[in-house]
Scaffold this motif. Structure first.
Motif, PDB file in Angstrom:
ATOM      1  N   ASP A 168       0.793  -1.414   0.519  1.00 42.81           N
ATOM      2  CA  ASP A 168      -0.171   0.149   0.111  1.00 42.81           C
ATOM      3  C   ASP A 168       0.882   1.340  -0.046  1.00 42.81           C
ATOM      4  O   ASP A 168       2.270   0.960   0.392  1.00 42.81           O
ATOM      5  CB  ASP A 168      -1.135  -0.015   0.984  1.00 42.81           C
ATOM      6  N   VAL A 170      -1.271   4.288   6.526  1.00 43.64           N
ATOM      7  CA  VAL A 170      -2.634   2.654   6.177  1.00 43.64           C
ATOM      8  C   VAL A 170      -1.896   1.951   6.808  1.00 43.64           C
ATOM      9  O   VAL A 170      -2.209   0.643   7.152  1.00 43.64           O
ATOM     10  CB  VAL A 170      -3.226   2.438   4.669  1.00 43.64           C
ATOM     11  N   ASP A 194      -2.944  -3.391  -2.142  1.00 42.57           N
ATOM     12  CA  ASP A 194      -3.972  -2.354  -2.662  1.00 42.57           C
ATOM     13  C   ASP A 194      -4.533  -2.112  -4.439  1.00 42.57           C
ATOM     14  O   ASP A 194      -2.971  -2.048  -4.551  1.00 42.57           O
ATOM     15  CB  ASP A 194      -2.803  -0.586  -1.793  1.00 42.57           C
ATOM     16  N   TRP A 212      -7.546  -4.680  -1.469  1.00 42.45           N
ATOM     17  CA  TRP A 212      -8.587  -4.097  -1.178  1.00 42.45           C
ATOM     18  C   TRP A 212      -8.419  -2.291  -1.707  1.00 42.45           C
ATOM     19  O   TRP A 212      -7.557  -2.161  -2.402  1.00 42.45           O
ATOM     20  CB  TRP A 212      -8.107  -3.962   0.479  1.00 42.45           C
ATOM     21  N   SER A 213      -9.342  -1.670  -1.539  1.00 37.38           N
ATOM     22  CA  SER A 213      -9.688  -0.767  -2.033  1.00 37.38           C
ATOM     23  C   SER A 213     -10.612   0.307  -1.459  1.00 37.38           C
ATOM     24  O   SER A 213     -11.471   0.118  -0.404  1.00 37.38           O
ATOM     25  CB  SER A 213     -10.511  -0.575  -3.625  1.00 37.38           C
ATOM     26  N   SER A 214     -10.218   2.250  -2.090  1.00 41.84           N
ATOM     27  CA  SER A 214     -11.199   2.647  -1.612  1.00 41.84           C
ATOM     28  C   SER A 214     -12.244   2.989  -2.287  1.00 41.84           C
ATOM     29  O   SER A 214     -12.961   3.629  -2.139  1.00 41.84           O
ATOM     30  CB  SER A 214     -10.376   4.439  -1.246  1.00 41.84           C
ATOM     31  N   SER A 267     -13.340  -3.287   1.289  1.00 43.30           N
ATOM     32  CA  SER A 267     -13.473  -1.671   0.578  1.00 43.30           C
ATOM     33  C   SER A 267     -12.791  -1.311   2.547  1.00 43.30           C
ATOM     34  O   SER A 267     -12.742  -1.127   3.167  1.00 43.30           O
ATOM     35  CB  SER A 267     -15.004  -1.500   0.982  1.00 43.30           C
ATOM     36  N   LYS A 268     -12.015  -0.428   2.309  1.00 41.53           N
ATOM     37  CA  LYS A 268     -10.740   0.998   2.974  1.00 41.53           C
ATOM     38  C   LYS A 268     -11.841   1.577   3.557  1.00 41.53           C
ATOM     39  O   LYS A 268     -11.729   1.598   4.364  1.00 41.53           O
ATOM     40  CB  LYS A 268     -10.184   1.359   2.624  1.00 41.53           C
ATOM     41  N   VAL A 279     -12.702  -1.482  10.552  1.00 35.74           N
ATOM     42  CA  VAL A 279     -11.554  -2.457  10.460  1.00 35.74           C
ATOM     43  C   VAL A 279     -12.133  -3.610  10.800  1.00 35.74           C
ATOM     44  O   VAL A 279     -11.287  -4.752  10.402  1.00 35.74           O
ATOM     45  CB  VAL A 279     -10.279  -1.648  11.302  1.00 35.74           C
TER      46      VAL A 279
END
Length: 134
Positions: free
Chosen positions: A8, A13, A56, A88-90, A108-109, A113
């Motif tokens: 990432d 993060v 990421d 994972w991704s925003s 999903s970011k 958590v």
């Protein structure tokens, strides 16, 4: 304890993930990469061992000139390593593409958590069961 490669580009993060791992005792980071080039360079080390990679989806260099993500790299990971790929991704819309490309899980970011922790707990249980049967 799971051994994780963390890829990432955001230092905040990475620090938050490190804190999660320390608090839960579920995993430890064995290698980190901030770019796709750095990530690829990690795999030149023949001694690299890991249980999972937390990747990421927007890692700099992952997006190809035609706008697609390098699925060849995920295929390489699947073929060469017995490791779990967590993307994972925003951008929650990236889930379908990530899973179709070969990721084992998507987070999903923007989610709490707990989502990542849940996946890690399932993976830890699966890894322990695999080691006990070996």
């Amino acid at each position: 304890m799971l051994q994780i490669i963390l890829a990432d580009d955001n230092p905040r993060v990475r620090a938050a993930v490190q804190l999660l791992f320390e608090q839960t005792g579920l995993a430890r980071i064995v290698a980190e990469a901030e770019t796709f080039d750095e990530l690829q360079a990690l795999f030149a080390d023949a001694e690299l061992t890991f249980d999972a990679i937390l990747l990421d989806w927007e890692l700099p260099g992952m997006i190809q000139y035609d706008g697609t993500v390098s699925d060849a790299f995920l295929k390489f990971l699947k073929e060469r390593y017995d490791a779990y790929i967590i993307v994972w991704s925003s951008h929650p819309g990236a889930a379908q593409a990530a899973l179709q490309t070969g990721a084992d899980a998507f987070v999903s970011k923007g989610e709490p958590v707990d989502s990542l922790e849940h996946i890690l707990r399932m993976l830890a249980n699966d890894t322990n069961a695999h080691e006990e049967s070996a």
